[in-house]
Design an enzyme around this catalytic site. Structure first.
Site, PDB file in Angstrom:
ATOM      1  N   ASP A   9       1.585  -1.239   4.986  1.00 35.57           N
ATOM      2  CA  ASP A   9       1.401  -0.006   5.447  1.00 35.57           C
ATOM      3  C   ASP A   9      -0.233   0.247   5.088  1.00 35.57           C
ATOM      4  O   ASP A   9      -0.690   1.111   4.437  1.00 35.57           O
ATOM      5  CB  ASP A   9       2.280   1.215   5.145  1.00 35.57           C
ATOM      6  N   ALA A  50       1.321   4.366  -1.860  1.00 31.62           N
ATOM      7  CA  ALA A  50       0.983   5.684  -2.310  1.00 31.62           C
ATOM      8  C   ALA A  50       1.036   6.595  -1.046  1.00 31.62           C
ATOM      9  O   ALA A  50       0.311   5.972  -0.048  1.00 31.62           O
ATOM     10  CB  ALA A  50       0.204   5.872  -3.346  1.00 31.62           C
ATOM     11  N   PRO A  51       1.689   7.727  -0.988  1.00 31.95           N
ATOM     12  CA  PRO A  51       2.274   8.512  -2.206  1.00 31.95           C
ATOM     13  C   PRO A  51       3.683   8.132  -1.958  1.00 31.95           C
ATOM     14  O   PRO A  51       4.387   8.748  -2.608  1.00 31.95           O
ATOM     15  CB  PRO A  51       1.972  10.025  -1.495  1.00 31.95           C
ATOM     16  N   GLY A  52       4.346   7.262  -1.340  1.00 29.20           N
ATOM     17  CA  GLY A  52       5.366   6.730  -1.535  1.00 29.20           C
ATOM     18  C   GLY A  52       6.659   7.286  -0.546  1.00 29.20           C
ATOM     19  O   GLY A  52       7.753   6.948  -0.690  1.00 29.20           O
ATOM     20  N   CYS A  55       0.926  -1.099  -0.158  1.00 31.41           N
ATOM     21  CA  CYS A  55      -0.132   0.180   0.091  1.00 31.41           C
ATOM     22  C   CYS A  55       0.836   1.391   0.303  1.00 31.41           C
ATOM     23  O   CYS A  55       1.056   1.930   0.993  1.00 31.41           O
ATOM     24  CB  CYS A  55      -0.747  -0.154   1.215  1.00 31.41           C
ATOM     25  N   LYS A  87       7.428   5.978   2.384  1.00 30.20           N
ATOM     26  CA  LYS A  87       8.181   4.735   2.848  1.00 30.20           C
ATOM     27  C   LYS A  87       8.778   4.072   1.717  1.00 30.20           C
ATOM     28  O   LYS A  87       9.971   3.722   1.698  1.00 30.20           O
ATOM     29  CB  LYS A  87       7.321   3.945   3.400  1.00 30.20           C
ATOM     30  N   ASP A  91      -4.576  -4.158  -6.326  1.00 27.99           N
ATOM     31  CA  ASP A  91      -5.338  -4.562  -5.076  1.00 27.99           C
ATOM     32  C   ASP A  91      -4.407  -5.104  -4.314  1.00 27.99           C
ATOM     33  O   ASP A  91      -4.111  -6.391  -4.773  1.00 27.99           O
ATOM     34  CB  ASP A  91      -6.569  -5.035  -5.176  1.00 27.99           C
ATOM     35  N   CYS A  98      -0.999   4.140  10.885  1.00 31.02           N
ATOM     36  CA  CYS A  98      -0.993   5.588  11.772  1.00 31.02           C
ATOM     37  C   CYS A  98      -1.944   5.860  12.635  1.00 31.02           C
ATOM     38  O   CYS A  98      -2.820   6.877  12.438  1.00 31.02           O
ATOM     39  CB  CYS A  98      -0.601   6.747  10.484  1.00 31.02           C
ATOM     40  N   ASP A 129      -0.775   0.309  -5.314  1.00 29.18           N
ATOM     41  CA  ASP A 129      -1.719   0.991  -4.691  1.00 29.18           C
ATOM     42  C   ASP A 129      -2.915   0.868  -5.755  1.00 29.18           C
ATOM     43  O   ASP A 129      -2.839   0.402  -6.638  1.00 29.18           O
ATOM     44  CB  ASP A 129      -1.320   2.580  -4.449  1.00 29.18           C
TER      45      ASP A 129
HETATM   46  C1  LIG Z   1      -1.446   4.628   4.880  1.00 29.38           C
HETATM   47  S1  LIG Z   1      -1.652   4.877   3.427  1.00 29.38           S
HETATM   48  C2  LIG Z   1       0.028   4.504   2.613  1.00 29.38           C
HETATM   49  C3  LIG Z   1       1.103   5.569   2.742  1.00 29.38           C
HETATM   50  C4  LIG Z   1       2.399   5.250   2.129  1.00 29.38           C
HETATM   51  N1  LIG Z   1       2.797   3.755   2.311  1.00 29.38           N
HETATM   52  C5  LIG Z   1       3.420   6.079   2.350  1.00 29.38           C
HETATM   53  O1  LIG Z   1       4.331   5.891   3.271  1.00 29.38           O
HETATM   54  O2  LIG Z   1       3.536   7.246   1.676  1.00 29.38           O
HETATM   55  C6  LIG Z   1      -2.386   3.595   2.646  1.00 29.38           C
HETATM   56  C7  LIG Z   1      -2.589   3.324   1.415  1.00 29.38           C
HETATM   57  O3  LIG Z   1      -3.504   2.275   0.932  1.00 29.38           O
HETATM   58  C8  LIG Z   1      -3.897   2.343  -0.255  1.00 29.38           C
HETATM   59  N2  LIG Z   1      -5.043   1.158  -0.593  1.00 29.38           N
HETATM   60  C9  LIG Z   1      -6.367   1.325   0.316  1.00 29.38           C
HETATM   61  N3  LIG Z   1      -6.716   0.207  -0.128  1.00 29.38           N
HETATM   62  C10 LIG Z   1      -5.916  -0.585  -0.768  1.00 29.38           C
HETATM   63  C11 LIG Z   1      -5.901  -2.119  -1.316  1.00 29.38           C
HETATM   64  N4  LIG Z   1      -6.896  -2.828  -1.342  1.00 29.38           N
HETATM   65  N5  LIG Z   1      -4.575  -2.430  -1.976  1.00 29.38           N
HETATM   66  C12 LIG Z   1      -3.582  -1.515  -2.162  1.00 29.38           C
HETATM   67  N6  LIG Z   1      -3.659  -0.442  -1.547  1.00 29.38           N
HETATM   68  C13 LIG Z   1      -4.670  -0.124  -0.761  1.00 29.38           C
HETATM   69  C14 LIG Z   1      -4.571   3.814  -0.103  1.00 29.38           C
HETATM   70  O4  LIG Z   1      -4.606   4.406  -1.354  1.00 29.38           O
HETATM   71  C15 LIG Z   1      -3.344   4.374   0.684  1.00 29.38           C
HETATM   72  O5  LIG Z   1      -2.689   5.023  -0.406  1.00 29.38           O
END
Ligand SMILES: C[S@@+](CC[C@H](N)C(=O)[O-])C[C@H]1O[C@@H](n2cnc3c(N)ncnc32)[C@H](O)[C@@H]1O
Length: 448
Positions: free
Chosen positions: A335, A268-270, A266, A272, A317, A388, A290
């Site tokens: 994440d 975005a926005p990247g 997961c 980590k 997904d 978070c 993402d």
């Molecule tokens: C906590 S954020 C991630 C932050 C990111 N790791 C960073 O450090 O910038 C969670 C992310 O999970 C994505 N997300 C939600 N459902 C998802 C799924 N089923 N599969 C993959 N990504 C998903 C969201 O779009 C969101 O960008």
């Protein structure tokens, strides 16, 4: 006739009114709507700060401000949107800000009501704000240690305060709520592919920022005072990435090494993903997934700015990862999408947009993502789960449920992989009100 300074302040309050209308009527994110306005209108630093304080303050105060207005007005929802915002701004300045003369707040609200309201709106606004100035005690919040009173006093939804009171008790909940109303510390991560912390600290200082080394991570810098971020050359030039210190802990715990294959489920926005790439010296392979197209582009833009070429982005997904990449990754990071209650300081409207339902639906999504992503871990490889938030049902409970059904994974001493603090915690929980950085949870597991 207003003097020049007052005229300018009127302009700032008018901008605040417009941004707040977008937040409350169009459901825009406060930080996004504000950033767009700040980009469109060139304001001196002092006015930028005043506008930000008004927008963030009114947004955070939310229902508590409407409760106060409701002590003088039968039903604020019946007022025109612009008038609602002018009343909110007026009450916020009168009751929550020390350095604004109440008469200035009142007069400018009346002027703006004349300009933006129907006939008689200025008299209405004048009447309400003058009554509040004359009899401020009418707007007092209820006293007492119940959740409703605490929620009103600390500008939070009642359901959230109730939940926290059950977990942490009254005093700690009050501390947490008060902390959520402060401004979050701003930190940046050094792009170690291009520079080092000492050199970057010198450059940021030369660019006018006040900086100190992070007490949590060797590659973090905390900015105490700074101008507009997009004007700081080291950030524009890709020498640093804005990222909270808690969030920087994750790549340290993941421990990816150059040449490895890593999946960021997961991504975005990247924030980590790019940190992991730095720690891998931009060598090896990172697959970043993402589900939103625009968010994927943000990972790519970030990577490009930081000079990182090893990240492959893909819309996917995370619940499909296990089938597509079984046992292919040395490190997998989940994440997870979460309630985000650990970052309420940063997102002024977030507390009012969340609902108790999130806490009920998110854990099952988190469990599904973790179970699928885990299948991609090679034997001997590492799986890290992070959020978070501080909500037990999204954190330790998800990890425990996973471990109960996955005998081939073992929880490691997560804290042992931290560089500086919390090194003895099995699962790491950062709390904003006691630790300082954003609320965060991290658990590290090994596939046997
Ligand atoms: C906590 S954020 C991630 C932050 C990111 N790791 C960073 O450090 O910038 C969670 C992310 O999970 C994505 N997300 C939600 N459902 C998802 C799924 N089923 N599969 C993959 N990504 C998903 C969201 O779009 C969101 O960008």
């Amino acid at each position: 006739m207003q003097n020049y300074r007052e005229e300018k302040i009127d302009h700032v309050r008018e901008l605040a009114m417009r941004v707040l209308q977008r937040v409350h009527v169009e459901d825009a994110y406060a930080n996004v709507a504000l950033a767009e306005t700040l980009r469109e209108v060139q304001l001196p630093e002092r006015d930028r700060r005043f506008l930000t304080e008004l927008v963030y303050g009114v947004t955070k105060a939310g229902a508590s401000l409407d409760y106060m207005i409701g002590c003088y007005v039968a039903d604020i929802r019946k007022a025109q949107p612009a008038i609602r915002e002018l009343l909110r701004l007026g009450f916020y300045q009168i009751f929550c800000m020390d350095r604004v003369p109440p008469s200035a707040a009142c007069n400018t609200a009346v002027e703006l009501a004349k300009k933006h309201g129907r006939r008689g709106a200025d008299a209405f606004v004048n009447g309400v704000l003058r009554a509040a100035l004359r009899e401020p005690e009418r707007a007092a919040f209820p006293e007492g240690r119940d959740a409703y009173a605490l929620a009103l006093r600390t500008w939070h939804p009642k359901w959230m305060v109730e939940r926290w009171m059950r977990t942490y008790g009254y005093e700690r909940t009050e501390e947490l709520c008060r902390c959520n109303n402060t401004s979050a510390p701003l930190s940046v991560r050094v792009n170690t592919l291009r520079t080092n912390r000492d050199a970057l600290m010198e450059q940021l200082t030369a660019a006018g920022a006040q900086v100190r080394a992070s007490a949590w991570v060797p590659d973090g810098i905390v900015l105490a005072a700074h101008g507009a971020l997009d004007e700081l050359a080291p950030l524009r030039e890709g020498l640093a990435q804005v990222q909270d210190e808690s969030s920087m802990l994750v790549a340290h715990i993941l421990g990816a090494e150059p040449g490895m294959t890593v999946i960021d489920a997961c991504a975005a926005p990247g924030g980590k993903t790019t940190h992991i790439a730095q720690r891998m010296e931009n060598r090896g392979r990172i697959l970043a997934f993402d589900i939103y197209e625009e968010k994927m582009r943000r990972i790519e833009r970030n990577a490009k700015r930081l000079g990182i070429s090893m990240i492959e982005t893909q819309m996917r997904d995370a619940r499909e990862i296990g089938a597509a990449y079984a046992e292919q990754a040395d490190r997998v990071l989940v994440d997870a999408p979460c309630s985000g209650l650990g970052v309420l300081r940063r997102k002024p409207d977030a507390r009012w947009k969340k609902s108790v339902r999130d806490a009920k639906t998110l854990p099952s999504l988190q469990r599904d993502i973790l179970a699928s992503a885990a299948r991609a871990v090679k034997h001997g490889g590492i799986l890290v789960y992070s959020t978070c938030t501080m909500e037990e049902c999204e954190n330790a409970a998800v990890v425990r449920a996973f471990l109960e059904t996955h005998a081939d994974f073992a929880l490691e001493e997560t804290g042992a992989f931290l560089p500086m603090q919390k090194t003895t915690e099995r699962m790491v929980q950062i709390m904003p009100e006691t630790d300082g950085p954003d609320g965060f949870f991290i658990a590290r597991m090994r596939r046997l």
